[in-house]
Write a protein that holds these residues in place. Structure first.
Motif, PDB file in Angstrom:
ATOM      1  N   LEU A 159       0.834  -1.201   0.000  1.00 36.45           N
ATOM      2  CA  LEU A 159       0.000   0.000   0.000  1.00 36.45           C
ATOM      3  C   LEU A 159       0.862   1.242   0.000  1.00 36.45           C
ATOM      4  O   LEU A 159       2.066   1.186   0.298  1.00 36.45           O
ATOM      5  N   THR A 160       0.253   2.371  -0.337  1.00 37.19           N
ATOM      6  CA  THR A 160       0.873   3.676  -0.178  1.00 37.19           C
ATOM      7  C   THR A 160       0.025   4.482   0.804  1.00 37.19           C
ATOM      8  O   THR A 160      -1.189   4.264   0.914  1.00 37.19           O
ATOM      9  N   VAL A 161       0.658   5.395   1.511  1.00 37.85           N
ATOM     10  CA  VAL A 161      -0.021   6.252   2.476  1.00 37.85           C
ATOM     11  C   VAL A 161       0.296   7.699   2.131  1.00 37.85           C
ATOM     12  O   VAL A 161       1.471   8.059   1.974  1.00 37.85           O
ATOM     13  N   THR A 162      -0.746   8.527   2.014  1.00 36.72           N
ATOM     14  CA  THR A 162      -0.553   9.951   1.752  1.00 36.72           C
ATOM     15  C   THR A 162      -1.179  10.749   2.877  1.00 36.72           C
ATOM     16  O   THR A 162      -2.350  10.544   3.215  1.00 36.72           O
ATOM     17  N   THR A 163      -0.407  11.641   3.473  1.00 31.09           N
ATOM     18  CA  THR A 163      -0.915  12.407   4.609  1.00 31.09           C
ATOM     19  C   THR A 163      -0.171  13.727   4.742  1.00 31.09           C
ATOM     20  O   THR A 163       0.917  13.905   4.194  1.00 31.09           O
ATOM     21  N   ARG A 164      -0.775  14.648   5.479  1.00 30.71           N
ATOM     22  CA  ARG A 164      -0.098  15.881   5.883  1.00 30.71           C
ATOM     23  C   ARG A 164      -0.185  16.018   7.398  1.00 30.71           C
ATOM     24  O   ARG A 164      -0.218  17.116   7.936  1.00 30.71           O
ATOM     25  N   SER A 165      -0.216  14.874   8.078  1.00 28.30           N
ATOM     26  CA  SER A 165      -0.359  14.848   9.531  1.00 28.30           C
ATOM     27  C   SER A 165       0.847  14.178  10.180  1.00 28.30           C
ATOM     28  O   SER A 165       1.395  13.203   9.659  1.00 28.30           O
ATOM     29  N   ALA A 166       1.236  14.667  11.353  1.00 24.60           N
ATOM     30  CA  ALA A 166       2.320  14.047  12.114  1.00 24.60           C
ATOM     31  C   ALA A 166       1.854  12.818  12.874  1.00 24.60           C
ATOM     32  O   ALA A 166       2.667  12.062  13.406  1.00 24.60           O
ATOM     33  N   LEU A 167       0.537  12.579  12.912  1.00 27.93           N
ATOM     34  CA  LEU A 167      -0.003  11.423  13.630  1.00 27.93           C
ATOM     35  C   LEU A 167       0.472  10.112  13.019  1.00 27.93           C
ATOM     36  O   LEU A 167       0.471   9.073  13.680  1.00 27.93           O
ATOM     37  N   VAL A 168       0.915  10.143  11.772  1.00 27.18           N
ATOM     38  CA  VAL A 168       1.392   8.924  11.124  1.00 27.18           C
ATOM     39  C   VAL A 168       2.562   8.303  11.886  1.00 27.18           C
ATOM     40  O   VAL A 168       2.780   7.081  11.837  1.00 27.18           O
ATOM     41  N   LEU A 169       3.309   9.118  12.626  1.00 28.73           N
ATOM     42  CA  LEU A 169       4.440   8.588  13.398  1.00 28.73           C
ATOM     43  C   LEU A 169       3.991   7.667  14.524  1.00 28.73           C
ATOM     44  O   LEU A 169       4.791   6.867  15.023  1.00 28.73           O
ATOM     45  N   ARG A 170       2.749   7.763  14.942  1.00 29.31           N
ATOM     46  CA  ARG A 170       2.226   6.837  15.956  1.00 29.31           C
ATOM     47  C   ARG A 170       2.351   5.390  15.495  1.00 29.31           C
ATOM     48  O   ARG A 170       2.559   4.479  16.303  1.00 29.31           O
ATOM     49  N   ASP A 171       2.239   5.174  14.179  1.00 30.02           N
ATOM     50  CA  ASP A 171       2.240   3.820  13.627  1.00 30.02           C
ATOM     51  C   ASP A 171       3.565   3.469  12.968  1.00 30.02           C
ATOM     52  O   ASP A 171       3.632   2.629  12.072  1.00 30.02           O
ATOM     53  N   ILE A 172       4.640   4.086  13.436  1.00 29.44           N
ATOM     54  CA  ILE A 172       5.925   3.905  12.765  1.00 29.44           C
ATOM     55  C   ILE A 172       6.420   2.469  12.849  1.00 29.44           C
ATOM     56  O   ILE A 172       7.103   1.976  11.940  1.00 29.44           O
ATOM     57  N   GLU A 173       6.040   1.734  13.918  1.00 29.69           N
ATOM     58  CA  GLU A 173       6.500   0.342  14.018  1.00 29.69           C
ATOM     59  C   GLU A 173       5.824  -0.535  12.963  1.00 29.69           C
ATOM     60  O   GLU A 173       6.445  -1.453  12.411  1.00 29.69           O
ATOM     61  N   LEU A 174       4.562  -0.255  12.659  1.00 27.74           N
ATOM     62  CA  LEU A 174       3.870  -1.002  11.612  1.00 27.74           C
ATOM     63  C   LEU A 174       4.430  -0.646  10.237  1.00 27.74           C
ATOM     64  O   LEU A 174       4.627  -1.516   9.387  1.00 27.74           O
ATOM     65  N   LEU A 175       4.688   0.636  10.023  1.00 30.57           N
ATOM     66  CA  LEU A 175       5.252   1.070   8.749  1.00 30.57           C
ATOM     67  C   LEU A 175       6.648   0.487   8.549  1.00 30.57           C
ATOM     68  O   LEU A 175       7.015   0.105   7.429  1.00 30.57           O
ATOM     69  N   HIS A 176       7.422   0.419   9.621  1.00 28.46           N
ATOM     70  CA  HIS A 176       8.758  -0.189   9.538  1.00 28.46           C
ATOM     71  C   HIS A 176       8.655  -1.655   9.144  1.00 28.46           C
ATOM     72  O   HIS A 176       9.405  -2.124   8.257  1.00 28.46           O
ATOM     73  N   ALA A 177       7.740  -2.382   9.771  1.00 27.21           N
ATOM     74  CA  ALA A 177       7.572  -3.804   9.453  1.00 27.21           C
ATOM     75  C   ALA A 177       7.123  -3.996   8.000  1.00 27.21           C
ATOM     76  O   ALA A 177       7.591  -4.915   7.313  1.00 27.21           O
ATOM     77  N   LEU A 218      10.602   8.804   9.572  1.00 27.39           N
ATOM     78  CA  LEU A 218      10.232   7.651   8.747  1.00 27.39           C
ATOM     79  C   LEU A 218      11.446   7.136   7.985  1.00 27.39           C
ATOM     80  O   LEU A 218      11.673   5.925   7.885  1.00 27.39           O
ATOM     81  N   ARG A 219      12.225   8.061   7.449  1.00 27.85           N
ATOM     82  CA  ARG A 219      13.419   7.653   6.707  1.00 27.85           C
ATOM     83  C   ARG A 219      14.399   6.938   7.623  1.00 27.85           C
ATOM     84  O   ARG A 219      15.020   5.933   7.233  1.00 27.85           O
ATOM     85  N   ALA A 220      14.545   7.421   8.849  1.00 29.37           N
ATOM     86  CA  ALA A 220      15.442   6.777   9.806  1.00 29.37           C
ATOM     87  C   ALA A 220      14.963   5.370  10.161  1.00 29.37           C
ATOM     88  O   ALA A 220      15.774   4.498  10.503  1.00 29.37           O
ATOM     89  N   ALA A 221      13.657   5.151  10.066  1.00 28.09           N
ATOM     90  CA  ALA A 221      13.086   3.837  10.363  1.00 28.09           C
ATOM     91  C   ALA A 221      13.089   2.928   9.141  1.00 28.09           C
ATOM     92  O   ALA A 221      12.549   1.818   9.184  1.00 28.09           O
ATOM     93  N   GLY A 222      13.663   3.393   8.031  1.00 32.36           N
ATOM     94  CA  GLY A 222      13.759   2.569   6.846  1.00 32.36           C
ATOM     95  C   GLY A 222      12.518   2.571   5.981  1.00 32.36           C
ATOM     96  O   GLY A 222      12.355   1.684   5.130  1.00 32.36           O
TER      97      GLY A 222
END
Length: 354
Positions: A159-177, A218-222
């Protein structure tokens, strides 16, 4: 509109009549004036039981054919949002109602699992947040986007995710996986580095500094991250194009895109009212450049034209984007971050031997 009447923290200044409305109500002064409290513009959320989860489109302008939109309406209040007219389908105004009377599609995760588990399902990348932002403020409570990410990880679905919110960082572990399996790309939508302009144009979206922080973390999390400079508005933010691309690259973005301002249906009068309020000295010039880029009209919905425009100004913007991307070094590693559709497997499904 007086300072007392202007809704604080909202992009639109009023609720205009929409094109499906049969009865129009207009307030008038009958002479019986009395002091009253200003109207409330608090956010209201209605829960909806949807019939399907995945939306499909056949537009050649868009880089995806399937999308998921957990929310209808958007609390960010971006005045230029092309999705505003969609609120009229639910008999809500594309104006303040779009920002304050939201709909949460609470059964979307359940429907998504059913659709992904159907025999013969053909796996293709799905865009999360193609219409309204999946990480707008009500996501903190409803957590629909997080549930969707969890399902996509369980099914190994890209999937792709498009946002202009910082709340996306809450799910950084899922995005990393997901990123570890080449199953996700995140795009951060950017319009300005000017906090004052951001506050009146996108009142409840994340600040420019917060969006750059999102890209860095996000970039730091790969997680592969891109920047979308959208929309570019003549004489409002188009002069920031190169600075936006450079700032995104410096924060870690590896790809970029842009779109030209779109004013479909009710967006046009809302945007013009916003221009008259915030930029009265250049409002006429802005709209003149928009029309020059739309064949003399306020909006051109033709495929191949609606996202880029045409004419001298639109062509110059396109050239500036191409030159800046080449100079900065964006869009050089697209293949490296291509999404993998071959891993898709519903939980419990037996894999083939060959």
């Amino acid at each position: 509109m007086t300072e007392r009447e202007r809704p604080r923290g909202r992009g639109a200044s009023h609720n205009l009549h929409h094109r499906f409305e049969r009865i129009a109500v207009e307030q008038i002064d009958d002479g019986w004036w009395q002091e009253s409290a200003p109207a409330s513009h608090a956010t209201e959320v209605r829960c909806e039981q949807s019939r399907s989860a995945i939306s499909k489109n056949r537009s050649p302008d868009l880089p995806f054919e399937r999308s998921l939109n957990p929310y209808r309406g958007c609390e960010h209040g971006c005045i230029y949002c092309f999705a505003r007219p969609s609120h009229a389908y639910w008999d809500y105004s594309p104006g303040l109602d779009f920002e304050t009377r939201l709909i949460a599609r609470t059964n979307l995760p359940e429907l998504l699992e059913k659709e992904l588990s159907q025999p013969g399902y053909d796996c293709q990348p799905i865009a999360l947040g193609a219409n309204t932002d999946p990480y707008q403020p009500i996501e903190r409570d409803y957590r629909l986007s997080r549930e969707i990410l969890t399902i996509m990880l369980r099914y190994s679905h890209p999937l792709t995710v498009t946002t202009r919110s910082a709340l996306v960082l809450r799910d950084i572990e899922l995005l990393h996986a997901l990123a570890q399996q080449r199953l996700v790309r995140v795009f951060i939508s950017f319009t300005t580095l000017d906090n004052t302009l951001k506050r009146c144009m996108e009142p409840r979206a994340a600040s420019p500094a917060a969006r750059l922080k999102v890209i860095r973390e996000l970039r730091a999390a790969g997680v592969p991250v891109g920047i979308i400079t959208a929309p570019m508005i003549p004489m409002i933010n188009d002069m920031e194009l190169e600075k936006l691309l450079q700032a995104g690259h410096d924060a870690g973005a590896t790809s970029a895109g842009y779109t030209f301002l779109r004013l479909p249906h009710e967006v046009k009068p809302l945007f013009e009212a916003w221009l008259d309020e915030h930029f009265p000295e250049r409002a006429a010039h802005v709209m003149s450049l928009v029309r020059q880029s739309r064949g003399g009209r306020d909006y051109d919905s033709r495929f191949g034209h609606r996202l880029r425009g045409e004419g001298h100004f639109a062509d110059l913007l396109s050239q500036r984007f191409r030159l800046a991307v080449r100079r900065i070094g964006l869009n050089r590693r697209r293949q490296e971050f291509a999404l993998d559709t071959t891993q898709f497997a519903p939980p419990g499904e037996q894999m083939t031997l060959l």
